[in-house]
Design an enzyme around this catalytic site. Structure first.
Site, mmCIF file in Angstrom:
data_model
loop_
_atom_site.group_PDB
_atom_site.id
_atom_site.type_symbol
_atom_site.label_atom_id
_atom_site.label_comp_id
_atom_site.label_asym_id
_atom_site.label_seq_id
_atom_site.Cartn_x
_atom_site.Cartn_y
_atom_site.Cartn_z
ATOM 1 N N GLY A 170 0.880 -1.174 0.000
ATOM 2 C CA GLY A 170 0.000 0.000 0.000
ATOM 3 C C GLY A 170 0.913 1.218 0.000
ATOM 4 O O GLY A 170 1.769 1.342 0.885
ATOM 5 N N TYR B 45 -7.616 -7.210 -5.572
ATOM 6 C CA TYR B 45 -8.811 -7.892 -5.037
ATOM 7 C C TYR B 45 -9.316 -6.974 -3.939
ATOM 8 O O TYR B 45 -8.898 -7.079 -2.788
ATOM 9 C CB TYR B 45 -8.440 -9.299 -4.553
ATOM 10 C CG TYR B 45 -8.039 -10.142 -5.737
ATOM 11 C CD1 TYR B 45 -8.974 -10.970 -6.346
ATOM 12 C CD2 TYR B 45 -6.777 -10.019 -6.308
ATOM 13 C CE1 TYR B 45 -8.632 -11.688 -7.485
ATOM 14 C CE2 TYR B 45 -6.430 -10.716 -7.444
ATOM 15 C CZ TYR B 45 -7.370 -11.545 -8.032
ATOM 16 O OH TYR B 45 -7.042 -12.236 -9.164
ATOM 17 N N ARG B 46 -10.164 -6.028 -4.324
ATOM 18 C CA ARG B 46 -10.435 -4.896 -3.443
ATOM 19 C C ARG B 46 -11.909 -4.608 -3.234
ATOM 20 O O ARG B 46 -12.248 -3.864 -2.308
ATOM 21 C CB ARG B 46 -9.753 -3.655 -4.052
ATOM 22 C CG ARG B 46 -9.618 -2.535 -3.060
ATOM 23 C CD ARG B 46 -8.934 -1.344 -3.627
ATOM 24 N NE ARG B 46 -8.620 -0.392 -2.573
ATOM 25 C CZ ARG B 46 -8.728 0.918 -2.716
ATOM 26 N NH1 ARG B 46 -9.109 1.422 -3.866
ATOM 27 N NH2 ARG B 46 -8.434 1.722 -1.718
ATOM 28 N N ASN C 267 -0.587 8.868 -6.856
ATOM 29 C CA ASN C 267 -0.403 7.414 -6.904
ATOM 30 C C ASN C 267 -1.486 6.769 -7.775
ATOM 31 O O ASN C 267 -2.241 5.917 -7.314
ATOM 32 C CB ASN C 267 -0.427 6.864 -5.467
ATOM 33 C CG ASN C 267 0.368 5.587 -5.338
ATOM 34 O OD1 ASN C 267 1.091 5.191 -6.265
ATOM 35 N ND2 ASN C 267 0.225 4.904 -4.226
ATOM 36 N N GLY D 175 11.988 8.268 -12.207
ATOM 37 C CA GLY D 175 12.523 6.902 -12.227
ATOM 38 C C GLY D 175 14.041 6.904 -12.229
ATOM 39 O O GLY D 175 14.671 7.613 -11.436
ATOM 40 N N ALA D 176 14.627 6.158 -13.143
ATOM 41 C CA ALA D 176 16.094 6.028 -13.210
ATOM 42 C C ALA D 176 16.778 7.331 -13.629
ATOM 43 O O ALA D 176 18.010 7.416 -13.642
ATOM 44 C CB ALA D 176 16.462 4.903 -14.165
ATOM 45 N N GLY E 252 16.146 10.154 -11.968
ATOM 46 C CA GLY E 252 16.240 11.007 -10.780
ATOM 47 C C GLY E 252 14.965 11.767 -10.503
ATOM 48 O O GLY E 252 13.864 11.219 -10.635
ATOM 49 N N GLY F 41 8.774 5.259 -5.376
ATOM 50 C CA GLY F 41 8.169 6.588 -5.283
ATOM 51 C C GLY F 41 7.686 6.895 -3.869
ATOM 52 O O GLY F 41 7.843 8.024 -3.384
ATOM 53 N N ASP F 42 7.106 5.897 -3.208
ATOM 54 C CA ASP F 42 6.622 6.102 -1.831
ATOM 55 C C ASP F 42 7.792 6.385 -0.897
ATOM 56 O O ASP F 42 7.728 7.264 -0.045
ATOM 57 C CB ASP F 42 5.888 4.853 -1.326
ATOM 58 C CG ASP F 42 4.807 4.398 -2.281
ATOM 59 O OD1 ASP F 42 4.099 5.262 -2.829
ATOM 60 O OD2 ASP F 42 4.685 3.176 -2.502
HETATM 61 P P1 ADP Z 1 7.142 5.794 -8.781
HETATM 62 O O1 ADP Z 1 7.457 4.549 -7.991
HETATM 63 O O2 ADP Z 1 6.189 6.697 -8.089
HETATM 64 O O3 ADP Z 1 6.832 5.557 -10.235
HETATM 65 P P2 ADP Z 1 9.820 6.512 -9.626
HETATM 66 O O4 ADP Z 1 9.914 5.224 -10.365
HETATM 67 O O5 ADP Z 1 9.971 7.775 -10.387
HETATM 68 O O6 ADP Z 1 8.494 6.628 -8.756
HETATM 69 O O7 ADP Z 1 10.930 6.451 -8.504
HETATM 70 C C1 ADP Z 1 11.019 7.366 -7.444
HETATM 71 C C2 ADP Z 1 12.464 7.730 -7.195
HETATM 72 O O8 ADP Z 1 13.197 6.536 -6.861
HETATM 73 C C3 ADP Z 1 13.151 8.322 -8.413
HETATM 74 O O9 ADP Z 1 12.985 9.731 -8.448
HETATM 75 C C4 ADP Z 1 14.589 7.922 -8.167
HETATM 76 O O10 ADP Z 1 15.225 8.825 -7.282
HETATM 77 C C5 ADP Z 1 14.474 6.558 -7.466
HETATM 78 N N1 ADP Z 1 14.553 5.479 -8.471
HETATM 79 C C6 ADP Z 1 13.527 4.823 -9.077
HETATM 80 N N2 ADP Z 1 13.985 3.917 -9.969
HETATM 81 C C7 ADP Z 1 15.337 3.990 -9.920
HETATM 82 C C8 ADP Z 1 16.408 3.321 -10.597
HETATM 83 N N3 ADP Z 1 16.180 2.385 -11.526
HETATM 84 N N4 ADP Z 1 17.674 3.672 -10.273
HETATM 85 C C9 ADP Z 1 17.939 4.618 -9.352
HETATM 86 N N5 ADP Z 1 16.976 5.281 -8.683
HETATM 87 C C10 ADP Z 1 15.696 4.985 -8.962
#
Ligand code: ADP
Length: 319
Positions: free
Chosen positions: A33, A104-105, A164, A227-228, A230, A256-257
């Site tokens: 969650g 399953y909510r 989210n 994500g990757a 930053g 992300g959380d």
């Molecule tokens: P969400 O889970 O909400 O989709 P992200 O995938 O953007 O969020 O990830 C949140 C943070 O976690 C990113 O801003 C980054 O700092 C870190 N992060 C996520 N994936 C990677 C990765 N493959 N390598 C390094 N840091 C990551």
């Protein structure tokens, strides 16, 4: 006094852990969650955190309560329902470690939290009130979310909102967007992923999405996670971007959380409100949040993947 009161879903994530001798997938029972992940991430990093929500009074729900407590989250306000079972989600991972869910909510305890079941006085005892849109998808929990947002506003609490977005939990994408747009004006701190920023603004460029979110909803702090790549942060004074820490992603569930947990813990450590942060302090908080997200992404699972304070400090000291 709490640093953060967290409203949200607490459920079981069944995550795949390989194949049985018969060739069938095996799923591991993981606590999950988004808000629960965020609460545990912040608590592990030293923030005094309380969780508001509902699980079933069943072995899953009781195990979840124990997980919050083991991670240092105050679970005294978590309700255990005899009528409604704990919600379950099955996680599917692709070869890059990215995830999708089957939920399953319907009738699940986390959707059945009524406004009368949470005393809003808890908002007088916290600095930040965190919530996300998953509790707004169905059942009385939607009304409870907006009730507490309104109460938080009335009491002058800073709302931290992470949409989210989980479209498969909603009756339609239109309804999801409508409810999220209704929640956005409450956010003092808004954290969105890049895809969410694009969905909510209709743009395909991070800077333009940030401009649109800031001008429409005026959060004191907007963070967009990439994500990757930053993350990106804007306040009324500063605009910053930090690259991700290079890690091998094993499972990005909860990245992300945990980013949000890391961000809030770092801001709390300054003892300042967002508008008072210097550029240096904001930059340090964003970098710390990236470190927490990277460590979480480097391990399988969600709450079990969250880093300890020392691990984050070690990664931050590396460069
Ligand atoms: P969400 O889970 O909400 O989709 P992200 O995938 O953007 O969020 O990830 C949140 C943070 O976690 C990113 O801003 C980054 O700092 C870190 N992060 C996520 N994936 C990677 C990765 N493959 N390598 C390094 N840091 C990551």
């Amino acid at each position: 006094m709490y640093d953060i009161a967290v409203l949200g879903e607490l459920l079981i994530d069944f995550t795949p852990v390989g194949l049985s001798p018969n060739g069938n997938p095996i799923f591991e029972r993981n606590p999950g969650g988004g808000p629960a992940n965020m609460a545990c991430a912040a608590a592990k990093l030293g923030a005094h955190t309380a969780f508001l929500g509902k699980v079933g009074d069943d072995p899953f729900g009781r195990a979840l309560k124990e997980t919050l407590e083991k991670n240092g989250v105050d679970a005294g306000r978590l309700l255990l329902s005899r009528e409604h079972p704990t919600t379950l989600a099955f996680v599917h991972l692709d070869e890059k470690g990215d995830r999708s869910f089957s939920f399953y909510r319907r009738g699940g305890a986390d959707t059945m939290l009524s406004p009368g079941e949470i005393d809003p006085a808890v908002l007088d005892e916290c600095r930040y009130f965190f919530c996300s849109s998953v509790m707004m998808a169905e059942g009385p929990s939607r009304e409870t979310s907006f009730f507490l947002l309104e109460e938080a506003k009335r009491r002058g609490r800073t709302v931290v909102f992470d949409p989210n977005l989980r479209p498969n939990l909603w009756a339609s994408a239109e309804e999801m967007k409508e409810q999220v747009l209704r929640a956005l004006p409450y956010a003092g701190i808004l954290k969105v992923s890049e895809e969410e920023a694009f969905f909510l603004t209709g743009t395909k460029n991070v800077e333009a999405a940030a401009d649109a979110l800031l001008s429409r909803y005026a959060p004191a702090l907007l963070c967009i996670t990439l994500g990757a790549e930053g993350s990106f942060a804007c306040t009324r004074k500063y605009r910053l971007r930090h690259p991700a820490f290079p890690v091998r992603a094993a499972d990005t569930t909860a990245a992300g959380d945990s980013f949000t947990g890391g961000l809030l813990a770092a801001i709390l450590e300054t003892g300042k409100e967002v508008p008072e942060l210097s550029e240096e302090e904001l930059s340090r908080a964003l970098r710390a949040a990236n470190a927490v997200g990277a460590l979480t992404a480097s391990r399988k699972g969600s709450i079990s993947a969250l880093p300890a304070r020392e691990e984050v400090a070690e990664l931050l000291a590396q460069k």
